[in-house]
Design a protein around this motif. Structure first.
Motif, mmCIF file in Angstrom:
data_model
loop_
_atom_site.group_PDB
_atom_site.id
_atom_site.type_symbol
_atom_site.label_atom_id
_atom_site.label_comp_id
_atom_site.label_asym_id
_atom_site.label_seq_id
_atom_site.Cartn_x
_atom_site.Cartn_y
_atom_site.Cartn_z
ATOM 1 N N SER A 1 15.252 8.106 -6.721
ATOM 2 C CA SER A 1 14.436 8.928 -7.152
ATOM 3 C C SER A 1 13.053 8.115 -7.713
ATOM 4 N N ASN A 2 13.092 6.974 -7.956
ATOM 5 C CA ASN A 2 11.931 6.125 -8.389
ATOM 6 C C ASN A 2 11.647 4.803 -7.253
ATOM 7 N N GLN A 3 11.835 5.108 -6.045
ATOM 8 C CA GLN A 3 11.677 4.249 -5.098
ATOM 9 C C GLN A 3 10.605 4.832 -4.059
ATOM 10 N N LEU A 4 9.835 3.809 -3.248
ATOM 11 C CA LEU A 4 8.976 4.069 -2.511
ATOM 12 C C LEU A 4 9.149 3.436 -1.402
ATOM 13 N N TYR A 5 8.800 3.713 -0.213
ATOM 14 C CA TYR A 5 8.994 2.793 1.056
ATOM 15 C C TYR A 5 7.926 2.793 1.919
ATOM 16 N N MET A 6 7.419 1.811 2.504
ATOM 17 C CA MET A 6 6.205 1.692 3.243
ATOM 18 C C MET A 6 6.640 0.268 4.251
ATOM 19 N N SER A 7 6.244 0.577 5.799
ATOM 20 C CA SER A 7 6.181 -0.477 6.609
ATOM 21 C C SER A 7 5.086 -1.355 6.489
ATOM 22 N N MET A 8 5.438 -2.508 6.740
ATOM 23 C CA MET A 8 4.628 -3.771 6.608
ATOM 24 C C MET A 8 3.656 -4.181 7.801
ATOM 25 N N HIS A 9 3.743 -3.349 8.987
ATOM 26 C CA HIS A 9 2.919 -3.553 10.145
ATOM 27 C C HIS A 9 1.355 -3.347 9.898
ATOM 28 N N TRP A 10 1.249 -2.306 9.166
ATOM 29 C CA TRP A 10 -0.122 -1.744 9.093
ATOM 30 C C TRP A 10 -1.388 -2.759 9.010
ATOM 31 N N ALA A 11 -2.092 -3.085 9.783
ATOM 32 C CA ALA A 11 -3.190 -4.093 9.576
ATOM 33 C C ALA A 11 -4.286 -4.049 10.422
ATOM 34 N N GLY A 12 -5.398 -4.782 10.460
ATOM 35 C CA GLY A 12 -6.307 -5.026 11.512
ATOM 36 C C GLY A 12 -6.992 -3.784 11.794
ATOM 37 N N ALA A 13 -6.986 -3.526 13.165
ATOM 38 C CA ALA A 13 -7.621 -2.417 13.819
ATOM 39 C C ALA A 13 -6.742 -1.283 13.838
ATOM 40 N N PHE A 14 -5.465 -1.493 13.377
ATOM 41 C CA PHE A 14 -4.577 -0.320 13.322
ATOM 42 C C PHE A 14 -4.425 0.357 11.895
ATOM 43 N N GLY A 15 -4.244 -0.359 10.880
ATOM 44 C CA GLY A 15 -4.342 0.264 9.435
ATOM 45 C C GLY A 15 -5.530 -0.258 8.912
ATOM 46 N N PHE A 16 -6.495 -1.073 9.282
ATOM 47 C CA PHE A 16 -7.567 -1.176 8.603
ATOM 48 C C PHE A 16 -7.268 -1.752 7.166
ATOM 49 N N ALA A 17 -7.647 -1.034 5.951
ATOM 50 C CA ALA A 17 -7.595 -1.388 4.443
ATOM 51 C C ALA A 17 -6.246 -1.214 3.951
ATOM 52 N N SER A 18 -5.107 -0.516 4.948
ATOM 53 C CA SER A 18 -3.980 -0.132 4.436
ATOM 54 C C SER A 18 -2.973 -1.168 4.381
ATOM 55 N N ARG A 19 -2.910 -2.309 4.647
ATOM 56 C CA ARG A 19 -2.051 -3.472 4.415
ATOM 57 C C ARG A 19 -1.134 -3.343 3.123
ATOM 58 N N VAL A 20 0.135 -3.092 3.420
ATOM 59 C CA VAL A 20 1.028 -2.789 1.978
ATOM 60 C C VAL A 20 0.984 -4.126 1.166
ATOM 61 N N ASN A 21 1.078 -5.499 1.520
ATOM 62 C CA ASN A 21 1.212 -6.621 0.923
ATOM 63 C C ASN A 21 0.029 -6.751 -0.257
ATOM 64 N N GLN A 22 -1.129 -6.104 0.061
ATOM 65 C CA GLN A 22 -1.611 -6.142 -1.158
ATOM 66 C C GLN A 22 -1.355 -5.814 -2.497
ATOM 67 N N MET A 23 -0.324 -4.732 -2.468
ATOM 68 C CA MET A 23 0.448 -4.256 -3.484
ATOM 69 C C MET A 23 1.537 -5.082 -3.923
ATOM 70 N N VAL A 24 2.035 -6.200 -3.504
ATOM 71 C CA VAL A 24 3.105 -6.953 -3.586
ATOM 72 C C VAL A 24 2.790 -7.977 -4.391
ATOM 73 N N ALA A 25 3.182 -8.291 -5.660
ATOM 74 C CA ALA A 25 2.961 -9.516 -6.385
ATOM 75 C C ALA A 25 3.522 -10.641 -5.763
#
Length: 890
Positions: free
Chosen positions: A662-686
């Motif tokens: 219930s308190n968990q999110l999941y997102m794949s780490m692949h999105w970057a560059g010309a595919f994910g543009f500004a949505s790279r998930v590791n921006q959110m990882v401390a």
């Protein structure tokens, strides 16, 4: 360079070239058959699984099956670049050497660094470490393998005295119980998981337990799934050890003769915290669930425990791995067929990198920085400036770049701007660095944008060398294509820089010369406790190197490691490491973000994102949430949401997954560059790391989640990206036309589109502010834009066929009236969707998996989708039976 011409020539003559897949750590063998035709993708050799390779026996997963398409990278880096100028190799290596010398002279050797990759071949790794640690004099060379398995390395060293994996793939078929912890093996190591499926088919008594907070495809196929609470693995396995002790199931004789540290460990597990009742309550499990697992382990003498990123990528990953290893040592389930702890590596040569000292806290051939090892390695290399202490691990290395302590960094075959935690800060660090050198196959890799010097690297199929897989199997990657332009092997480029700096010891004529020297270095482990010794290969001829057949080290050893109960520690005994459970508080309003891999993509998509059939399983950056949590917070599927961390924010689309807590999110780490543009998930990882291994905690990032205002959602199809500003944008490669999905915070108006493309035909939809714009030229559709005020539910795939022929509005309207919701790709190998499976079952009355596979082939290749296929078969049959029952009642 080393055998390349000979292998390409062999391919021209129709001879199969044996190589190894460049993706995960399974290490599958491939065979390249057919004639090479320069400049033609369709005429290139066929690439199939190598039936003679012991890792896969001919099987390939969907990524391996797409290796031929992967060769057609849209934009290859062909020539060295200094700034914006193409230059010769001699100019580039000369500039790098000069900058290195100047930086070391002014700031000292620790002001320079290398960041390398598990994509490198063993020989590349070896010369990079030799240059940095033996000649420049710094251990500031780390690898992206730090991000995936360094906690396992640290645990092996603590328990065994050396980084040793004591299990073989063949043990899978010999086990009574297989436990998979923190791994979605069906997706991340599909061919290995297929071996598990086949072992269960051959032995109905073989049990599978999966321990994972998510109910993944792997978990759905288990006899028992334990969805434990966040970072509960130490508690779980200490509790198991307590249970085994209480039930007199420990091997007291093995502990007494072959282990140390049991008294401290027993004192820890005697605490009430590890009682069955307390463990179950804390882990969020029922007592019956936990007791079932513990009893299964107790009653299964041949137990394999496979673990991967869910264990390693944690702030206490080393302790987690040692807690697992303790259970095998204390029961004597190690060094025997069908039993042992098994760390799975993520990359094709992560193990090879460990062997040559690719991590900043290692020297080559499994040596550390103790004075004896420093002296032995330095003497062999005749090193003029031997590093004497460990260097900076990945996260702290880039922090040092950010602080200006490191002035020069050379990044090889990896993309840290995407893959490291707190990736915005990594980008800042590279922007600040005085000199950044990047070796890559593509100039469009995110990190390449920061390069002062950009070097074109030879890619898979163009380079030669050795790799080592998860079970210590050494295989050859062989060249069957000439490198394009002036792309060169990484070992060659590193050696050229070393020679420009005036260093001797880098005059290797061939890649085989490099391997022979590396093998000779391992001779220093003779007459020592270390087991890594491949020195007999130092006398390999060129022909023997060229014809190498896969072998596990220790070479020629039939028995398992530790079968004699002797471990490479000072005492000859294994160490039982006392690991402590520590609870992690989750603040109100904060979500636990788990990041990981998708089945059909590889790392940051630079090698797989351009392959249309691999782009269909997850088509845009998506964050997954439990459906009840989505309902509670009034969030809907397809909605644009914002993730937040430390003042940073990132946009993604929302999807529901009832396999999450219930308190968990999941997102794949692949999105970057010309595919994910500004949505790279590791921006959110401390940048939180394990204190022993330095491995980042990618599996339990604390983030906020909130709806993001979007006035317009849309899909753009065409050859070029949408010609207007967007706030969220992602790219999907298509077979015939490309697809961009977008969202805008301000409404995208029809008049705005008319201003850009006045020839557009715009038609209103059925409501919710829906409209469609069609752009044509010469009776052909050139672009299409679907827009709505609400998240779009339409599937763009049927519309892509409109681009193949003369365009007619009636054809478009016929498709638009169908209004099919998007289907989900289930079987990537044969491109079978959930809709196709359900239709085949309903129309043909299919009742068995065999009947379904006879029609659609789904699940008959790598098997990674078998769980989903079986679930659809069961659910469709239930739905059909319920419909029949309701009809009879009426």
């Amino acid at each position: 360079m080393s055998n390349t011409a000979g292998q390409v020539a062999g391919c021209k003559q129709g001879e199969a070239v044996k190589s190894a897949c460049p993706y995960c750590g399974v290490g599958c063998g491939v065979a390249v058959k057919g004639k090479f035709q320069p400049g033609s993708l369709t005429k290139q050799p066929e690439i199939v699984g190598d039936v003679s390779h012991p890792a896969n026996h001919g099987a390939l997963c969907v990524k391996g099956s797409a290796l031929k398409e992967s060769l057609n990278i849209p934009n290859r880096l062909l020539y060295p670049r200094l700034g914006d100028k193409e230059v010769s190799w001699s100019a580039a290596t000369g500039a790098i050497a000069q900058k290195l010398k100047e930086t070391v002279a002014k700031y000292g050797p620790d002001s320079v660094a290398m960041y390398v990759s598990g994509q490198l071949l063993t020989e590349d790794y070896y010369v990079a470490n030799k240059l940095m640690k033996g000649f420049i004099g710094t251990a500031n060379i780390d690898t992206n393998s730090r991000l995936c398995m360094s906690s396992a390395v640290a645990a092996h060293n603590r328990a065994f005295g050396e980084d040793l994996v004591p299990v073989h793939y063949d043990d899978i078929a010999k086990a009574d119980l297989i436990v998979i912890v923190g791994a979605n093996t069906a997706w991340t190591h599909p061919v290995l998981f297929r071996r598990i499926q086949q072992a269960r088919e051959a032995n109905p008594d073989l049990r599978l337990v999966v321990i994972d907070p998510r109910r993944t495809t792997t978990a759905e196929q288990a006899d028992l799934h334990l969805p434990i609470a966040n970072d509960g693995d130490v508690l779980l396995f200490n509790g198991l050890l307590r249970y085994l002790s209480d039930h007199h199931a420990l091997d007291d004789d093995f502990i007494a003769r072959h282990c140390e540290g049991f008294a401290s460990l027993k004192a820890e597990i005697s605490r009430d915290l590890y009682s069955l009742a307390r463990c179950a309550e804390t882990l969020g499990l029922s007592r019956e669930q936990l007791n079932a697992f513990y009893a299964m382990f107790k009653d299964s003498p041949r137990t394999l425990t496979l673990f991967c990123q869910g264990i390693n990528q944690s702030a206490n990953g080393t302790d987690k791995a040692n807690a697992i290893i303790n259970c095998h040592l204390a029961t004597g389930r190690i060094g025997k067929p069908g039993a042992g702890p098994f760390s799975l590596t993520g990359q094709p040569n992560a193990m090879g990198g460990r062997e040559v000292g690719g991590l900043a806290n290692q020297l080559a051939v499994h040596r550390g920085f103790d004075p004896q090892s420093v002296s032995a390695v330095g003497d062999f290399w005749q090193a003029p400036n031997m590093a004497t202490q460990p260097g900076l691990k990945a996260v702290e290395l880039f922090e040092a770049i950010h602080q200006g302590k490191i002035k020069f960094v050379w990044v090889i075959a990896t993309n840290p701007v995407v893959s490291l935690p707190d990736s915005c800060k990594v980008a800042e660090a590279l922007a600040r660095c005085e000199c950044v050198v990047v070796s890559d196959i593509s100039p469009e890799a995110d990190t390449a944008a920061f390069a002062d010097v950009l070097l074109p690297a030879a890619g898979w199929g163009e380079k030669d060398g050795m790799v080592t897989n998860s079970e210590r199997m050494i295989s050859r990657q062989r060249a069957f294509l000439p490198p394009p332009g002036e792309a060169k092997a990484d070992w060659w480029a590193i050696c050229e820089v070393a020679k420009e700096m005036g260093f001797s010891g880098f005059d290797f004529a061939t890649v085989a010369d490099v391997y022979r020297e590396y093998a000779a270095l391992s001779r220093i482990n003779q007459n020592s406790p270390y087991l890594f010794d491949i020195s007999k290969l130092a006398s390999m001829t060129d022909a023997e190197y060229a014809n190498w057949q896969p072998q596990r080290w220790p070479l020629g050893r039939e028995s398992h490691l530790f079968s004699d109960g002797v471990f490479p520690t000072a005492s000859g005994r294994a160490n039982l490491i006392t690991a402590h459970h520590s609870e992690k508080e989750v603040q109100p309003g904060v979500w636990w973000l788990n990041t990981g891999r998708q089945r059909d993509q590889w790392h940051t998509m630079t090698r797989t994102g351009h392959i249309a059939r691999l782009a269909e399983s997850e088509t845009e950056p998506t964050v997954y949430i439990h459906p009840l949590s989505a309902s509670k917070y009034q969030l809907s599927e397809g909605q644009l949401v914002s993730l937040g961390y430390d003042g940073n924010s990132m946009l993604a689309k929302l999807a529901v997954d009832d396999g999450l807590s219930s308190n968990q999110l999941y997102m794949s780490m692949h999105w970057a560059g010309a595919f994910g543009f500004a949505s790279r998930v590791n921006q959110m990882v401390a940048p939180e790391v394990d204190p022993v291994s330095g491995q980042p905690a990618f599996k339990s990032a604390a983030v906020t989640l909130s709806p993001a205002r979007a006035a317009s959602y849309g899909i753009w199809m065409g050859a070029l990206p949408p010609p207007f500003e967007t706030d969220f944008l992602s790219f999907q490669t298509g077979e015939t036309i490309n697809i961009w999905r977008f969202a805008c915070r301000t409404p995208l108006s029809k008049s705005h589109l008319y201003g850009i493309t006045p020839q557009a035909l715009v038609m209103d939809g059925t409501g919710n502010g829906d409209w469609t714009a069609l752009m044509t030229a010469d009776s052909r559709l050139t672009a299409m834009c679907l827009v709505s005020e609400q998240p779009l539910r339409s599937d763009p795939q049927p519309y892509t066929g409109l681009f193949d022929k003369a365009f007619s509005v009636s054809a478009f309207l016929a498709l638009a009236m169908q209004g099919q919701a998007p289907s989900k790709l289930v079987c990537s190998c044969f491109r079978v969707t959930d809709r196709q499976i359900v239709q085949a079952i309903e129309r043909n009355g299919l009742t068995s998996l065999a009947g379904l596979q006879a029609q659609l082939k789904c699940g008959s290749n790598c098997g990674s989708c078998l769980g989903e296929v079986k679930a659809l078969l069961r659910q469709t049959q239930v739905n059909t039976e319920e419909a029949v029952t309701e009809g009879e009642q009426v």
